[in-house]
Design a protein around this motif. Structure first.
Motif, mmCIF file in Angstrom:
data_model
loop_
_atom_site.group_PDB
_atom_site.id
_atom_site.type_symbol
_atom_site.label_atom_id
_atom_site.label_comp_id
_atom_site.label_asym_id
_atom_site.label_seq_id
_atom_site.Cartn_x
_atom_site.Cartn_y
_atom_site.Cartn_z
ATOM 1 N N ALA A 574 0.788 -1.222 0.000
ATOM 2 C CA ALA A 574 0.000 0.000 0.000
ATOM 3 C C ALA A 574 0.820 1.272 0.000
ATOM 4 N N PRO A 575 0.405 2.245 -0.796
ATOM 5 C CA PRO A 575 1.039 3.554 -0.788
ATOM 6 C C PRO A 575 1.080 4.061 0.653
ATOM 7 N N GLN A 576 2.226 4.484 1.071
ATOM 8 C CA GLN A 576 2.384 4.827 2.484
ATOM 9 C C GLN A 576 1.691 6.123 2.832
ATOM 10 N N CYS A 577 1.728 6.376 4.108
ATOM 11 C CA CYS A 577 1.089 7.587 4.586
ATOM 12 C C CYS A 577 1.903 8.804 4.135
ATOM 13 N N LEU A 578 1.258 9.950 4.097
ATOM 14 C CA LEU A 578 1.902 11.173 3.630
ATOM 15 C C LEU A 578 3.089 11.562 4.508
ATOM 16 N N ALA A 579 2.982 11.226 5.807
ATOM 17 C CA ALA A 579 4.072 11.576 6.729
ATOM 18 C C ALA A 579 5.366 10.889 6.319
ATOM 19 N N LEU A 581 6.247 9.984 3.277
ATOM 20 C CA LEU A 581 6.775 10.649 2.088
ATOM 21 C C LEU A 581 7.463 11.961 2.462
ATOM 22 N N ALA A 582 6.869 12.658 3.428
ATOM 23 C CA ALA A 582 7.469 13.914 3.868
ATOM 24 C C ALA A 582 8.855 13.671 4.472
ATOM 25 N N VAL A 583 8.976 12.585 5.238
ATOM 26 C CA VAL A 583 10.272 12.273 5.851
ATOM 27 C C VAL A 583 11.289 11.880 4.788
ATOM 28 N N VAL A 584 10.850 11.126 3.781
ATOM 29 C CA VAL A 584 11.767 10.743 2.701
ATOM 30 C C VAL A 584 12.267 11.992 1.982
ATOM 31 N N LYS A 585 11.364 12.912 1.752
ATOM 32 C CA LYS A 585 11.747 14.179 1.112
ATOM 33 C C LYS A 585 12.814 14.885 1.964
ATOM 34 N N ARG A 586 12.566 14.921 3.272
ATOM 35 C CA ARG A 586 13.487 15.622 4.160
ATOM 36 C C ARG A 586 14.840 14.913 4.214
ATOM 37 N N GLU A 587 14.807 13.589 4.318
ATOM 38 C CA GLU A 587 16.050 12.841 4.493
ATOM 39 C C GLU A 587 16.890 12.794 3.223
#
Lengths: 622, 81
Positions: A574-579, A581-587
């Motif tokens: 399942a497509p993960q939660c938005l949080a 994705l936000a962390v991946v963007k940050r990291e």
């Protein structure tokens, strides 16, 4: 230099008890943030001593030396050298040395001393070391190092008093030491020299090494054995997942009954109207169906925290390094990936300890495939609805299916990592070089604190994001009201119903009806919300029993087995939660990776659900 | 460093339970320095706790009061006697 406040930096080896000492001195007066521009965690705390002096303590990432191999270690070096623009150079360094394991700490102390800053050596865990026959001439050691040496027991009340007394003494003197601006990275020869010097000092101080029981070595021989070690690891993980399912059932039944009773009570004691509907159908049914999974999440976390505390986790990384290496991951990726079973966010943040950038990216990309605790509610609901609670060869069938789902996530992760490796080609070198700390019994206090944190986080989410989404979803599924003379359930005419029908066109080939399609939308914000959303959708579908009886029995009667299984398969990827994705963007500091991640997860989820649905249909017909 | 005329033994050639003494770590790169830093300096006593199948990769090694897991290519950098 301010006379009223001094800046203290804690430096030490990984696992030396540095953070425990930091917690002992600062108590709850802590601030956790990131160093600007990088994703290394910055932990700062305050202490006011009896003499009224104020200390600002910085807990630097653990390191073996000032020659960094990871981002974290580079921060330690840069702070110590005053190279970080955002961080003034510390006035004093507290070198935390693990007394049970002194030679490496002492070598680090010699290296740090060359920085030319005032230094205090804290011999930590002296209680444990002494029990094991350690002894050392502390005064002599202090003379040899040219720095005060104090004993600390970070885990005991008052265990840091000696350190604080020394800090007071040190800062009341005017220090004449000037930072060494000529510092250069030590060569291999320098490293060897400091070892020789450390060995000489230890001998001069009459150092008696604490004995390590032969029993520990025997345990390691067994637990690290290529066959028995893997067997134990497999059995252990299997046991954990069985426990998550069977131990949690009683408290879950209680919560379930409580939520149902509360809903009934609200229904009975309020006049019919939008507010009653919002409370009973939207909030209580929605939030209640998520909170019910708290026992399972706590049990899973209790195991993960206990394994972490005991020192077993790095051993599991050792056992799996070969398997993970074959698909292009490092054994070090095991710990971030295991944390991802609880939640992908701390897991992705834990990838900072992986030295190779490529390994780190690969680990981040597959972390969401580890079945996080937010998926547990979805699995639990569907398993309870579609998988009979039966005994199969001494095992609970539901537990077996849950294990299989976790396994499918891991297999998917290995496949994705392997594909990534093929794509990027080349054979870059991987470092493992992982310390396997001595075993110890998990401390109950630690465990309780960790569990409390997780429970609070989960309930905070249930209380905040989930509650808000439930209200929005309730609104979408209640309005507009059905036209006069409508024959279907009211929700079919609502915004949510319309949206679900539009999505259902795309999702019909994988067996999803419009109710599921509606629930998937808020599920994007946080996976566990999908369950609450289903609760809301069905409670509003005119099915009066939906709230009072368990949701699972409703979907069991309304969905085909193939649909249930397809939804399970969907949620493996399942497509993960938005949080997340936000962390991946940050990291990763780029939009590229979160985008790739979203697309590939959607693709895999669709494919897996399609295959499962078609196969299940084929089997049930043929 | 004098060549002994035969391939020197490395950590990865040890059997489980076998002990040895470190002779040297070749080269002066990041890997070599880190190996030295964690205790594999000349004269240090080492003991192999366990090694994985197949091909002894990775290995678990006891050195200077600590245990480290090393991959084969890391273990091969440490020459022993």
């Amino acid at each position: 230099m301010s006379a009223a406040e001094s800046r203290i930096a804690l430096i030490g080896l990984p696992n030396c008890g540095k953070t425990a000492l930091f917690n002992r001195v600062t108590g709850s007066r802590q601030k956790v943030a990131n160093y600007p521009g990088v994703t290394v965690e910055r932990k700062e705390g305050y202490h006011r001593s009896a003499s009224g002096r104020r200390y600002r303590l910085l807990d630097l990432p653990g390191t073996y030396s000032l020659t960094p191999t990871t981002l974290d270690e580079a921060i330690t070096r840069d702070v110590a050298l005053g190279r970080l623009a955002s961080e003034p150079r510390p006035d004093t360094i507290v070198l935390v040395a693990d007394a049970t394991h002194l030679p490496l700490s002492l070598r680090l102390a010699l290296e740090v001393k060359r920085l030319g800053l005032p230094m205090i050596v804290a011999l930590n865990m002296t209680d444990l070391a002494r029990k094991r026959g350690y002894s050392i001439d502390r005064e002599r050691l202090s003379k040899e190092l040219g720095a005060p040496v104090v004993e600390t027991i970070a885990v005991a009340r008052g265990g840091a008093d000696a350190l604080i007394r020394y800090l007071d003494e040190l800062s009341s003197e005017t220090t004449t030491l000037t930072p060494n601006s000529e510092w250069r990275e030590p060569s291999a020869e320098d490293v060897q020299q400091t070892h020789i010097e450390a060995t000489r000092i230890l001998a001069a101080c009459g150092y008696r090494e604490p004995a390590r029981s032969d029993f520990m070595t025997s345990v390691d021989r067994f637990l690290l054995h290529p066959f028995f070690g893997l067997l134990v690891l497999g059995v252990l993980l299997f046991f954990v997942f069985q426990a998550v399912f069977s131990w949690a059932s009683l408290p879950m039944d209680l919560i379930d009954a409580g939520v149902a009773a509360l809903g009934e009570w609200v229904r009975g004691s309020m006049p019919d109207g939008p507010l009653r509907s919002l409370l009973a159908d939207g909030i209580i049914a929605g939030v209640g169906s998520v909170i019910v999974f708290l026992p399972q999440i706590i049990i899973l976390f209790a195991f993960i925290l206990a394994l972490e505390d005991s020192g077993y986790l790095p051993r599991a990384a050792y056992l799996l390094d070969r398997v993970m290496g074959s698909v292009g991951l490092s054994g070090r990726a095991f710990i971030p990936l295991l944390s991802s079973f609880a939640c992908a966010i701390p897991g992705i943040m834990a990838t900072r300890t992986i030295p190779s950038v490529r390994d780190r990216l690969a680990t981040i990309m597959v972390a969401p495939l580890m079945t996080c605790s937010a998926r547990l509610p979805v699995y639990a609901l569907l398993i309870a609805a579609f998988i009979p609670d039966r005994d199969l060869g001494g095992f609970n069938l539901q537990g077996l299916v849950l294990f299989a789902l976790y396994f499918a996530g891991v297999a998917g992760a290995l496949l994705v990592a392997w594909t990534l490796k093929k794509f990027r080609g080349g054979n870059d070198t991987h470092l493992l070089m992982l310390e396997l700390p001595d075993y110890q019994w998990p401390r109950l206090g630690n465990l309780a604190y960790g569990l409390w944190e997780r429970a609070r986080l989960f309930l905070g989410r249930a209380g905040g994001i989930i509650l808000a989404l439930m209200v929005v979803l309730w609104f979408l599924s209640t309005y507009p009201a059905p036209p006069v003379g409508a024959t279907g359930a009211p929700i079919e005419y609502s915004f949510a119903g319309q949206l679900g029908r539009a999505l259902a066109v795309v999702l019909a080939p994988i067996g999803f009806n419009w109710q599921i399609s509606v629930a998937l939308i808020p599920g994007l914000a946080a996976r566990e919300v999908a369950v609450g959303a289903l609760g809301t959708v069905y409670a509003l579908s005119g099915d009066e029993t939906a709230v009072s009886t368990a949701l699972s029995s409703v979907i069991a009667s309304q969905w085909s087995l193939a649909t249930g299984l397809a939804l399970l398969a969907w949620y493996v990827f399942a497509p993960q939660c938005l949080a997340t994705l936000a962390v991946v963007k940050r990291e990763t500091n780029s939009w590229r990776y979160p985008l790739i991640m979203t697309v590939y997860l959607f693709g895999l989820a669709y494919l897996a659900a399609f295959a499962t649905y078609r196969l299940a249909l084929w089997f049930s017909v043929g | 460093m004098g060549d002994v005329g035969q391939t020197p033994r490395t950590l990865s050639g040890l059997k489980a339970g076998e002990s040895a003494v470190v002779e040297r770590v070749d080269a002066d790169d990041l890997l070599a320095r880190r190996l030295l830093e964690i205790g594999f300096y000349p004269g240090a006593k080492v003991e192999l706790v366990a090694s994985m199948w197949p091909a002894d990769d990775p290995v678990a090694i006891r050195v200077g009061g600590a245990t480290f897991a090393l991959r084969r290519q890391e273990a091969e950098r440490v020459k022993i006697r």
